[in-house]
Design a protein around this motif. Structure first.
Motif, short mmCIF file in Angstrom:
data_model
loop_
_atom_site.label_atom_id
_atom_site.label_comp_id
_atom_site.label_asym_id
_atom_site.label_seq_id
_atom_site.Cartn_x
_atom_site.Cartn_y
_atom_site.Cartn_z
N LYS A 44 2.94 12.58 -15.50
CA LYS A 44 1.84 13.02 -16.37
C LYS A 44 1.90 14.53 -16.59
CE LYS A 44 -1.47 9.33 -15.32
NZ LYS A 44 -2.78 9.02 -14.68
N LYS A 45 2.17 15.26 -15.50
CA LYS A 45 2.25 16.72 -15.61
C LYS A 45 3.39 17.13 -16.53
CE LYS A 45 0.27 17.72 -11.05
NZ LYS A 45 0.52 18.30 -9.71
N VAL A 83 0.84 -1.20 0.00
CA VAL A 83 0.00 0.00 0.00
C VAL A 83 0.87 1.25 0.00
CG1 VAL A 83 -1.63 1.35 1.37
CG2 VAL A 83 -1.97 -1.11 1.11
N ASP A 84 1.94 1.23 0.82
CA ASP A 84 2.85 2.38 0.89
C ASP A 84 3.54 2.59 -0.45
OD1 ASP A 84 4.27 4.45 2.30
OD2 ASP A 84 6.03 3.15 2.21
N LYS A 97 9.10 18.83 -9.27
CA LYS A 97 9.07 17.38 -9.12
C LYS A 97 10.06 16.91 -8.07
CE LYS A 97 11.20 15.05 -12.12
NZ LYS A 97 11.63 14.53 -13.42
N VAL A 98 11.17 17.64 -7.93
CA VAL A 98 12.20 17.19 -7.00
C VAL A 98 12.22 17.99 -5.71
CG1 VAL A 98 13.64 16.31 -8.86
CG2 VAL A 98 13.96 18.66 -8.07
N VAL A 99 11.23 18.85 -5.49
CA VAL A 99 11.20 19.64 -4.27
C VAL A 99 11.19 18.75 -3.04
CG1 VAL A 99 9.77 21.14 -2.86
CG2 VAL A 99 10.23 21.74 -5.21
N LYS A 140 4.07 5.25 -5.83
CA LYS A 140 4.08 5.06 -7.28
C LYS A 140 3.05 5.95 -7.96
CE LYS A 140 2.23 1.35 -8.91
NZ LYS A 140 2.01 -0.08 -9.21
N LEU A 141 1.86 6.06 -7.35
CA LEU A 141 0.82 6.91 -7.92
C LEU A 141 1.25 8.38 -7.93
CD1 LEU A 141 -2.36 5.29 -6.33
CD2 LEU A 141 -1.62 5.14 -8.71
N ALA A 142 1.93 8.79 -6.86
CA ALA A 142 2.40 10.18 -6.79
C ALA A 142 3.43 10.46 -7.87
CB ALA A 142 3.00 10.46 -5.40
#
Length: 209
Positions: A89-90, A75-76, A111-113, A81-83
């Motif tokens: 996608k952006k 789940v973690d 993305k790397v913040v 992975k979804l994030a």
């Protein structure tokens, strides 16, 4: 005339009776011994069953604990992975719509913040004097956790590496995810080079990183 108790007929009769008595006693002793042996065997068998059942119960409990731990880890990993997929996608959308390179770089920086927040400032930078190549297996840092991965592309100018990372299924065991998890990482998050992992069980890799 001979006495009855000393006659051959009486002696023979007495001997036969004595023989029958001894045989009867032996049969009784044999039956008692068989009963004792059966009882002992039954108790031993019952104790063995209890021991085996106890071992099986412990094995089942351990397996259930491993399954629960794997579910929690899955789940973690799925959330992370979804994030990452959302971030990719952006970036792809920005390129598709023809936005400026500056804006694309902005997306990349955004993305790397989170990775920059997680950088371990006390740990020396192991990559400062090393050169990595496409096809190298690396350890990267993401959200204060270490992941093994494979370098797919390199942007020398920006000092960034596009790396496809594995997902953890349980402590020290990794696999390649069904959906490729591949994004760009700044050099500071590429920690070290490792040997090519060897599969221990099919598609499962044993890595202690």
């Amino acid at each position: 005339m001979p006495y009855a108790i000393t006659s051959d007929k009486w002696v023979k009769h007495h001997s036969e009776q004595e023989k029958k008595r001894i045989e009867k006693e032996n049969i009784i002793k044999k039956r008692k011994l068989e009963t004792t042996l059966k009882k002992t065997s039954a108790e031993t068998k019952n104790n063995s069953k209890k021991l085996i059942n106890g071992v099986r119960e412990n094995q089942v409990k351990e397996k259930q604990n491993d399954v629960e731990a794997t579910k929690i880890q899955d789940v973690d990993d799925e959330n992370k992975k979804l994030a990452r997929q959302e971030q990719n996608k952006k970036l792809k959308l920005a390129v598709k719509e023809g936005e400026s390179e500056k804006f694309i770089d902005g997306v990349r920086e955004n993305k790397v913040v989170k990775k920059e927040i997680d950088v371990e400032t006390k740990r020396p930078d192991k990559t400062s004097s090393k050169t990595f190549n496409i096809g190298d297996f690396m350890v990267i840092s993401y959200q204060k956790k270490r992941y093994p991965g494979l370098i797919k592309n390199i942007d020398q100018g920006a000092q960034e590496y596009e790396i496809s990372v594995m997902e953890k299924i349980k402590p020290n065991f990794w696999r390649w995810p069904k959906n490729v998890d591949q994004i760009w990482y700044k050099r500071k998050f590429v920690l070290e080079k490792i040997s090519e992992p060897i599969s221990s069980k099919g598609s499962i890799y044993n890595l202690n990183i």
